[in-house]
Design a protein around this motif. Structure first.
Motif, PDB file in Angstrom:
ATOM      1  N   ILE A   1       0.828  -1.212   0.000  1.00 59.52           N
ATOM      2  CA  ILE A   1       0.000   0.000   0.000  1.00 59.52           C
ATOM      3  C   ILE A   1       0.855   1.252   0.000  1.00 59.52           C
ATOM      4  CG2 ILE A   1      -1.677   1.324   1.352  1.00 59.52           C
ATOM      5  CD1 ILE A   1      -2.804  -1.380   2.321  1.00 59.52           C
ATOM      6  N   GLU A   2       1.874   1.276   0.844  1.00 57.95           N
ATOM      7  CA  GLU A   2       2.737   2.462   0.897  1.00 57.95           C
ATOM      8  C   GLU A   2       3.529   2.630  -0.395  1.00 57.95           C
ATOM      9  OE1 GLU A   2       3.488   2.819   5.737  1.00 57.95           O
ATOM     10  OE2 GLU A   2       5.091   2.094   4.431  1.00 57.95           O
ATOM     11  N   LEU A   3       3.980   1.539  -0.989  1.00 62.27           N
ATOM     12  CA  LEU A   3       4.707   1.618  -2.252  1.00 62.27           C
ATOM     13  C   LEU A   3       3.810   2.152  -3.363  1.00 62.27           C
ATOM     14  CD1 LEU A   3       7.230   1.057  -3.937  1.00 62.27           C
ATOM     15  CD2 LEU A   3       6.401  -1.286  -4.281  1.00 62.27           C
ATOM     16  N   THR A   4       2.563   1.694  -3.401  1.00 63.64           N
ATOM     17  CA  THR A   4       1.616   2.196  -4.401  1.00 63.64           C
ATOM     18  C   THR A   4       1.371   3.687  -4.224  1.00 63.64           C
ATOM     19  OG1 THR A   4       0.526   0.025  -4.459  1.00 63.64           O
ATOM     20  CG2 THR A   4      -0.678   1.902  -5.383  1.00 63.64           C
ATOM     21  N   GLY A   5       1.151   4.109  -2.979  1.00 63.35           N
ATOM     22  CA  GLY A   5       0.961   5.532  -2.707  1.00 63.35           C
ATOM     23  C   GLY A   5       2.184   6.349  -3.078  1.00 63.35           C
ATOM     24  N   PHE A   6       3.356   5.808  -2.789  1.00 64.45           N
ATOM     25  CA  PHE A   6       4.613   6.481  -3.129  1.00 64.45           C
ATOM     26  C   PHE A   6       4.745   6.692  -4.638  1.00 64.45           C
ATOM     27  CE2 PHE A   6       8.913   5.180  -4.654  1.00 64.45           C
ATOM     28  CZ  PHE A   6       9.572   6.384  -4.447  1.00 64.45           C
ATOM     29  N   LEU A   7       4.451   5.668  -5.420  1.00 62.85           N
ATOM     30  CA  LEU A   7       4.580   5.778  -6.877  1.00 62.85           C
ATOM     31  C   LEU A   7       3.579   6.780  -7.451  1.00 62.85           C
ATOM     32  CD1 LEU A   7       5.085   2.001  -7.794  1.00 62.85           C
ATOM     33  CD2 LEU A   7       6.824   3.810  -7.730  1.00 62.85           C
ATOM     34  N   LEU A   8       2.353   6.763  -6.931  1.00 61.94           N
ATOM     35  CA  LEU A   8       1.328   7.690  -7.432  1.00 61.94           C
ATOM     36  C   LEU A   8       1.664   9.135  -7.069  1.00 61.94           C
ATOM     37  CD1 LEU A   8      -1.911   5.649  -6.640  1.00 61.94           C
ATOM     38  CD2 LEU A   8      -0.901   6.082  -8.888  1.00 61.94           C
ATOM     39  N   LEU A   9       2.127   9.358  -5.858  1.00 59.08           N
ATOM     40  CA  LEU A   9       2.492  10.718  -5.451  1.00 59.08           C
ATOM     41  C   LEU A   9       3.715  11.224  -6.216  1.00 59.08           C
ATOM     42  CD1 LEU A   9       1.966  10.462  -1.584  1.00 59.08           C
ATOM     43  CD2 LEU A   9       0.581  11.768  -3.203  1.00 59.08           C
ATOM     44  N   SER A  10       4.579  10.303  -6.609  1.00 60.54           N
ATOM     45  CA  SER A  10       5.764  10.694  -7.389  1.00 60.54           C
ATOM     46  C   SER A  10       5.379  11.347  -8.710  1.00 60.54           C
ATOM     47  CB  SER A  10       6.651   9.464  -7.659  1.00 60.54           C
ATOM     48  OG  SER A  10       7.114   8.895  -6.463  1.00 60.54           O
ATOM     49  N   ILE A  11       4.233  10.964  -9.253  1.00 64.28           N
ATOM     50  CA  ILE A  11       3.769  11.563 -10.508  1.00 64.28           C
ATOM     51  C   ILE A  11       3.603  13.066 -10.359  1.00 64.28           C
ATOM     52  CG2 ILE A  11       1.859  11.599 -12.167  1.00 64.28           C
ATOM     53  CD1 ILE A  11       1.350   8.660 -11.481  1.00 64.28           C
ATOM     54  N   ARG A  12       3.213  13.502  -9.175  1.00 63.22           N
ATOM     55  CA  ARG A  12       3.041  14.927  -8.934  1.00 63.22           C
ATOM     56  C   ARG A  12       4.325  15.611  -8.479  1.00 63.22           C
ATOM     57  NH1 ARG A  12       0.641  16.558 -11.067  1.00 63.22           N
ATOM     58  NH2 ARG A  12      -1.551  16.299 -10.455  1.00 63.22           N
ATOM     59  N   PHE A  13       5.042  15.000  -7.541  1.00 68.68           N
ATOM     60  CA  PHE A  13       6.135  15.715  -6.875  1.00 68.68           C
ATOM     61  C   PHE A  13       7.472  15.636  -7.600  1.00 68.68           C
ATOM     62  CE2 PHE A  13       3.192  14.887  -3.279  1.00 68.68           C
ATOM     63  CZ  PHE A  13       2.914  16.209  -2.986  1.00 68.68           C
ATOM     64  N   VAL A  14       7.708  14.591  -8.391  1.00 63.97           N
ATOM     65  CA  VAL A  14       8.976  14.518  -9.135  1.00 63.97           C
ATOM     66  C   VAL A  14       9.081  15.629 -10.178  1.00 63.97           C
ATOM     67  CG1 VAL A  14      10.304  13.130 -10.774  1.00 63.97           C
ATOM     68  CG2 VAL A  14       9.420  12.077  -8.687  1.00 63.97           C
ATOM     69  N   PRO A  15       8.072  15.849 -11.025  1.00 60.91           N
ATOM     70  CA  PRO A  15       8.168  16.974 -11.976  1.00 60.91           C
ATOM     71  C   PRO A  15       8.253  18.333 -11.271  1.00 60.91           C
ATOM     72  CG  PRO A  15       6.422  15.453 -12.629  1.00 60.91           C
ATOM     73  CD  PRO A  15       6.837  15.060 -11.246  1.00 60.91           C
ATOM     74  N   GLU A  16       7.669  18.428 -10.112  1.00 67.46           N
ATOM     75  CA  GLU A  16       7.633  19.705  -9.409  1.00 67.46           C
ATOM     76  C   GLU A  16       8.902  19.982  -8.620  1.00 67.46           C
ATOM     77  OE1 GLU A  16       5.084  21.207  -5.629  1.00 67.46           O
ATOM     78  OE2 GLU A  16       3.883  20.593  -7.347  1.00 67.46           O
ATOM     79  N   MET A  17       9.521  18.936  -8.051  1.00 70.22           N
ATOM     80  CA  MET A  17      10.662  19.122  -7.149  1.00 70.22           C
ATOM     81  C   MET A  17      11.955  18.499  -7.641  1.00 70.22           C
ATOM     82  SD  MET A  17       8.796  18.275  -3.507  1.00 70.22           S
ATOM     83  CE  MET A  17       7.326  19.160  -2.958  1.00 70.22           C
ATOM     84  N   GLY A  18      11.902  17.751  -8.706  1.00 66.26           N
ATOM     85  CA  GLY A  18      13.095  17.035  -9.143  1.00 66.26           C
ATOM     86  C   GLY A  18      13.082  15.614  -8.612  1.00 66.26           C
ATOM     87  N   TRP A  19      13.974  14.781  -9.159  1.00 61.58           N
ATOM     88  CA  TRP A  19      13.940  13.361  -8.831  1.00 61.58           C
ATOM     89  C   TRP A  19      14.199  13.079  -7.356  1.00 61.58           C
ATOM     90  CZ3 TRP A  19      12.033   9.397 -11.406  1.00 61.58           C
ATOM     91  CH2 TRP A  19      11.838   9.520 -12.784  1.00 61.58           C
ATOM     92  N   SER A  20      15.294  13.556  -6.812  1.00 62.80           N
ATOM     93  CA  SER A  20      15.657  13.184  -5.440  1.00 62.80           C
ATOM     94  C   SER A  20      14.663  13.720  -4.414  1.00 62.80           C
ATOM     95  CB  SER A  20      17.069  13.686  -5.123  1.00 62.80           C
ATOM     96  OG  SER A  20      17.156  15.101  -5.307  1.00 62.80           O
TER      97      SER A  20
END
Length: 459
Positions: free
Chosen positions: A136-155
């Motif tokens: 569950i946490e991994l799924t949430g992490f991947l979905l949230l990455s769709i928003r925050f990676v483009p906005e904040m960068g990869w790391s």
């Protein structure tokens, strides 16, 4: 020391395990490697944060963003994860996976910590908790990455997504982005619905996961293809009650929030109708013990705050990461009163009769939680006479129900008031009865004595 620990009562083991994690976490957060050069956090602030993280609450005196380095935030994630699942649960999972054996007292302590009534399939149950949590946490992490990676960068984007996924699933309510929670994402459907989904899954209870999962596997495996109505009836009584009460609270809370705040220009009055619904849904779900916010709670009407207080007091479901009275306990109390008004002596739910012992336990838990809330609110009111009572009550319930939402009051309180908040958070996480039981040293066996019947006028 370990030998002495093994001889303690179940309540003492639960309280001590949480206290140990809190103290260790406060030390780790105080280390220079955990502190930003510009941090103003004292040891008291770090202790407050550690308690809030382990008790999965979300209140703070100094924000995560302004106080802690990446290392400190990693410590924070570990504290939230341990607090959400329980230290003894994690230790027991490791022991059982290594084919080790646990004593009966320790097994009972873990069962009490995860609200499990029996020991059947104990090893598989603990293993499944870790597996489901990771998925569950991994799924949430991947979905949230769709928003925050483009906005904040990869790391930074990946780290923020992981932090939020753990925090949301554990119903902790912390975020690493600033002092205003998720207010900047009030109109973002992805962030809103992923976070609320994680909150619900974390707060619904482990046993409900497994019950629903078993029925879903049966349904899609074509071994049993009933209608959805029959599918729901195939769940255990506990699962049906937990899911049903949760849905009712969310739907009623959504309607009340949108109706009352519809034209409030300071909260959601300027939003479009779909945005109002999304904001209302998020606030209703987060009040179930999560602690995130997408609006400023100082801008809502007093009635809305009072409704939030009631929602927080009920809380989530047993056996999960949520706090509060719990949905099933609330249902038993409500049905007891309802049946009493009808002249029905038994408490019946879906063709099942709840035992008198469980009804009694529900009322004891209710009175213990209510008494703790009244005491804590009274002390905070005495210490802060200049603050509106509704905000004092809001903050006290938020701490005791391990919700963590705030009307920006906690950071402005004095250390004595903040200490009261810490006690409420700790009591709310382990339960007021467990906390009191762990402090009382029983020197003699209590005999259940029955005397002649007495008559007292009631009402």
């Amino acid at each position: 020391m370990l030998k002495k620990f093994s001889g303690w009562s179940v309540s003492q083991k639960i309280a001590t395990s949480f206290a140990f994690v809190i103290f260790t976490g406060s030390i780790l957060l105080t280390l220079p490697i955990s502190q930003l050069p510009t941090s103003n956090a004292t040891y008291f602030d770090n202790l407050f944060t550690a308690i809030s993280m382990v008790c999965v609450t979300g209140l703070f005196t100094e924000s995560v963003h302004d106080s802690y380095t990446i290392f400190g935030q990693v410590v924070g994630m570990a504290l939230m994860q341990i607090g959400g699942l329980g230290l003894m649960t994690l230790i027991a999972s490791v022991i059982t996976r290594l084919k080790g054996r646990m004593g009966l007292k320790n097994r009972l302590a873990v069962q009490e910590g995860i609200n499990r009534g029996d020991a059947r399939g104990f090893r598989e149950y603990l293993s499944d908790i870790l597996k489901y949590t990771a998925v569950i946490e991994l799924t949430g992490f991947l979905l949230l990455s769709i928003r925050f990676v483009p906005e904040m960068g990869w790391s930074l984007g990946l780290f923020t997504s992981l932090f939020l996924a753990i925090s949301a699933f554990c119903n902790a309510g912390f975020d690493p982005m600033g002092n205003v929670s998720l207010v900047d994402y009030v109109h973002d459907p992805l962030v809103n619905y992923v976070i609320t989904s994680l909150i619900i899954l974390g707060g619904i209870g482990f046993s409900v996961w497994f019950d629903v999962s078993k029925s879903v596997k049966c349904y899609f495996g074509k071994k049993c293809r009933p209608s959805l109505k029959v599918f729901f009836r195939g769940l255990s009584l506990h699962s049906r009650l937990a899911i049903g009460v949760s849905l009712v609270i969310i739907l009623v809370g959504l309607v009340f929030f949108v109706a009352v705040e519809y034209n409030n220009p300071n909260s959601i009055g300027t939003f479009t109708f779909p945005q109002k619904l999304m904001a209302g849904y998020f606030q209703t779900v987060t009040m179930r013990t999560a602690g995130f916010a997408t609006i400023d709670y100082t801008t809502v009407y007093p009635f809305t705050l009072f409704w939030f207080v009631l929602t927080m007091f009920v809380g989530g479901s047993p056996g999960g990461t949520a706090g509060g009275l719990k949905t099933t306990t609330f249902a038993i109390i409500f049905l007891t009163l309802y049946n009493e008004l009808r002249g029905q002596s038994n408490v019946n739910i879906a063709n099942h009769t709840i035992s008198r012992q469980q009804v009694r336990q529900a009322f004891v838990i209710f009175m213990a939680l209510l008494g703790t809330l009244i005491l804590g609110t009274s002390v905070l009111s005495i210490l802060n006479p200049e603050v509106d009572f509704i905000y004092i009550l809001f903050e006290a319930v938020s701490a005791l129900a391990t919700v963590g939402v705030s009307a920006n009051l906690t950071p402005t309180l004095g250390e004595l008031s903040q200490a009261v908040i810490m006690v409420l958070m700790f009591a709310g996480r382990i339960g007021p009865i467990t906390m009191l039981d762990s402090l009382v040293r029983r020197t003699q066996k209590v005999h259940d004595v029955e005397f002649s019947k007495g008559t007292i006028l009631i009402g």
